[in-house]
Motif scaffolding. Structure first.
Motif, PDB file in Angstrom:
ATOM      1  N   SER A 176       0.850  -1.196   0.000  1.00  0.00           N
ATOM      2  CA  SER A 176       0.000   0.000   0.000  1.00  0.00           C
ATOM      3  C   SER A 176       0.886   1.246   0.000  1.00  0.00           C
ATOM      4  N   GLY A 177       0.281   2.362  -0.390  1.00  0.00           N
ATOM      5  CA  GLY A 177       1.037   3.616  -0.452  1.00  0.00           C
ATOM      6  C   GLY A 177       0.250   4.772   0.117  1.00  0.00           C
ATOM      7  N   ILE A 178       0.984   5.826   0.445  1.00  0.00           N
ATOM      8  CA  ILE A 178       0.330   7.043   0.938  1.00  0.00           C
ATOM      9  C   ILE A 178       1.063   8.247   0.371  1.00  0.00           C
ATOM     10  N   GLN A 179       0.294   9.278   0.029  1.00  0.00           N
ATOM     11  CA  GLN A 179       0.903  10.463  -0.585  1.00  0.00           C
ATOM     12  C   GLN A 179       1.434  11.437   0.466  1.00  0.00           C
ATOM     13  N   PRO A 180       2.605  11.987   0.222  1.00  0.00           N
ATOM     14  CA  PRO A 180       3.098  13.045   1.122  1.00  0.00           C
ATOM     15  C   PRO A 180       2.607  14.416   0.652  1.00  0.00           C
TER      16      PRO A 180
ATOM     17  N   HIS B 243      -4.145  12.417   8.316  1.00  0.00           N
ATOM     18  CA  HIS B 243      -5.321  12.697   9.130  1.00  0.00           C
ATOM     19  C   HIS B 243      -5.919  11.386   9.656  1.00  0.00           C
ATOM     20  N   LEU B 244      -6.920  11.530  10.503  1.00  0.00           N
ATOM     21  CA  LEU B 244      -7.513  10.335  11.129  1.00  0.00           C
ATOM     22  C   LEU B 244      -8.090   9.367  10.100  1.00  0.00           C
ATOM     23  N   GLY B 245      -8.579   9.901   8.972  1.00  0.00           N
ATOM     24  CA  GLY B 245      -9.109   9.035   7.910  1.00  0.00           C
ATOM     25  C   GLY B 245      -8.006   8.162   7.334  1.00  0.00           C
ATOM     26  N   ASN B 246      -6.864   8.761   7.032  1.00  0.00           N
ATOM     27  CA  ASN B 246      -5.729   7.983   6.515  1.00  0.00           C
ATOM     28  C   ASN B 246      -5.332   6.898   7.509  1.00  0.00           C
TER      29      ASN B 246
ATOM     30  N   LYS C 124     -16.102  12.532   2.669  1.00  0.00           N
ATOM     31  CA  LYS C 124     -14.974  11.899   3.362  1.00  0.00           C
ATOM     32  C   LYS C 124     -14.027  12.966   3.917  1.00  0.00           C
ATOM     33  N   MET C 125     -13.405  12.617   5.029  1.00  0.00           N
ATOM     34  CA  MET C 125     -12.349  13.485   5.554  1.00  0.00           C
ATOM     35  C   MET C 125     -11.219  13.448   4.537  1.00  0.00           C
ATOM     36  N   SER C 126     -10.779  14.620   4.068  1.00  0.00           N
ATOM     37  CA  SER C 126      -9.836  14.645   2.954  1.00  0.00           C
ATOM     38  C   SER C 126      -8.842  15.800   3.062  1.00  0.00           C
ATOM     39  N   LYS C 127      -7.590  15.483   2.722  1.00  0.00           N
ATOM     40  CA  LYS C 127      -6.555  16.519   2.760  1.00  0.00           C
ATOM     41  C   LYS C 127      -6.908  17.657   1.821  1.00  0.00           C
ATOM     42  N   SER C 128      -7.380  17.306   0.632  1.00  0.00           N
ATOM     43  CA  SER C 128      -7.530  18.350  -0.371  1.00  0.00           C
ATOM     44  C   SER C 128      -8.889  19.048  -0.340  1.00  0.00           C
ATOM     45  N   SER C 129      -9.915  18.405   0.226  1.00  0.00           N
ATOM     46  CA  SER C 129     -11.209  19.097   0.142  1.00  0.00           C
ATOM     47  C   SER C 129     -11.861  19.425   1.485  1.00  0.00           C
TER      48      SER C 129
END
Ligand code: AQP
Length: 332
Positions: A6-10, A16-19, A195-200
């Motif tokens: 799996s991957g995650i974006q920096p 955040h809690l969703g991630n 959804k809880m989101s970094k960008s929105s």
């Protein structure tokens, strides 16, 4: 042992809690049962504009947070995507067997490009799911722990694996999504249908692991809930309360039923106040550990370089087979 990737974006300073609840928590849990590959996907992070200096620092920050929440480089392979060039190389090949119409149906691209304005959205954003498929297929992953928002992308990864195998001979493991239903979609505290989101998400809608704990507790106390009083779990009619109960249950290990019984007759205020404290106590030690990993960047880099070397051993092998199968030139 089965493989997991799996991957995650920096793309932000903090997860955040969703991630964490939707994905990373499961990464930690799968380290012992699986041969686990986890990646900070910095190549994905340049698809919507970025600042080079900030990106490099965020990749370190991302790695430090992953270690802080419990990834152990002795039990998993942790690395940064751009250190393994085979990801981009495989993405090119997969892009050549992906239909334009098929890629155009990805809802995340549609949402993000609509937000950015279609003229400004990059081709990189469009082909993002193809690079993601390459990330996964390169490691022959059996399972991919992600949140619900990634289901469609994973379906594409599966389709591409099957298509390639059919066209050129069995090469890829077809990956299955590992989506844990209870926490697959943590919602925005201010808009519990999104959804809880970094960008929105607005700042009030998102709880960052590295945010000031008192501020996070306050955000929980200010979460949007319906006008009722009764604490019951009903995602349809009480999405705000259902989200808070989901977070509470996941962080405390208490069942939803247990929490509902505990707050019977006490109203939303108590629930929010207590959850604020649970969140505060949860992020405190993570922040401390993150700081200590960041304090020794040489050690962090050493670990990520070793991770990339380990990852490359697998990646080179898979790409070699792929290049051979598609008939790329090879001097005798
Ligand atoms: N709200 C969420 N609930 C459950 N899981 C979530 N994930 C993201 N948001 C939620 C999961 O986190 C992992 C890492 O995702 P990513 O690196 O792709 O992060 P992201 O998608 O950039 O995170 P955001 O906040 O959703 O950002 P935007 O909206 O900018 O794309 C993934 O497994 C994802 O499912």
């Amino acid at each position: 042992r089965p493989r997991v990737f799996s991957g995650i974006q920096p793309t932000a300073d903090s997860f955040h809690l969703g991630n964490y609840l939707g994905a990373v928590r499961h990464w930690v849990a799968l380290q012992d049962s699986h041969d686990a590959f986890y990646c900070v996907v910095d190549q994905h992070a340049i698809t919507a504009g970025h600042d080079p200096k900030v990106l490099r620092q965020r990749s370190r920050l991302a790695a430090a947070q992953l270690l802080a929440v419990g990834l152990d480089p002795e039990r998993c392979t942790l690395f940064v995507q751009s250190q393994v060039p085979e990801h981009a190389q495989l993405a090119w090949v997969l892009g050549c067997i992906t239909g334009f119409g098929e890629a155009s149906r990805m809802t995340q691209f549609k949402d993000k490009s609509a937000r950015q304005g279609n003229e400004r959205a990059s081709i990189g954003l469009f082909t993002y799911p193809i690079l993601q498929a390459a990330d996964i297929l390169l490691y022959q992953a059996n399972a991919v722990p992600v949140g619900e928002d990634q289901r469609q992308h994973l379906e594409l990864s599966r389709d591409l694996a099957q298509r390639f195998n059919k066209l050129f001979g069995r090469t890829f493991t077809v990956p299955a999504p590992h989506i844990v239903k209870d926490t697959a979609k943590i919602t925005d505290l201010q808009d519990p249908t999104a959804k809880m989101s970094k960008s929105s998400s607005s700042p009030g809608g998102i709880v960052d692991l590295l945010d000031d704990p008192a501020r996070s507790a306050k955000k929980i106390r200010s979460a949007v809930t319906d006008t009722g009083r009764e604490v019951v779990f009903d995602a349809e009619t009480k999405p705000g309360i259902a989200n808070l109960l989901t977070i509470y249950s996941a962080l405390s290990g208490r069942s939803i039923d247990d929490l509902v019984a505990a707050y019977d007759g006490r109203g939303y205020g108590d629930l929010k106040k207590d959850l604020g404290e649970v969140v505060r106590d949860f992020v405190g030690p993570i922040q401390e550990r993150t700081r200590s990993h960041l304090a020794d960047p040489a050690q962090l880099d050493k670990l990520l370089v070793a991770g990339a070397e380990k990852a490359r051993q697998v990646a080179v092998e898979t790409l070699g087979v792929v290049y051979d199968r598609v008939g790329f030139y090879r001097p005798v």
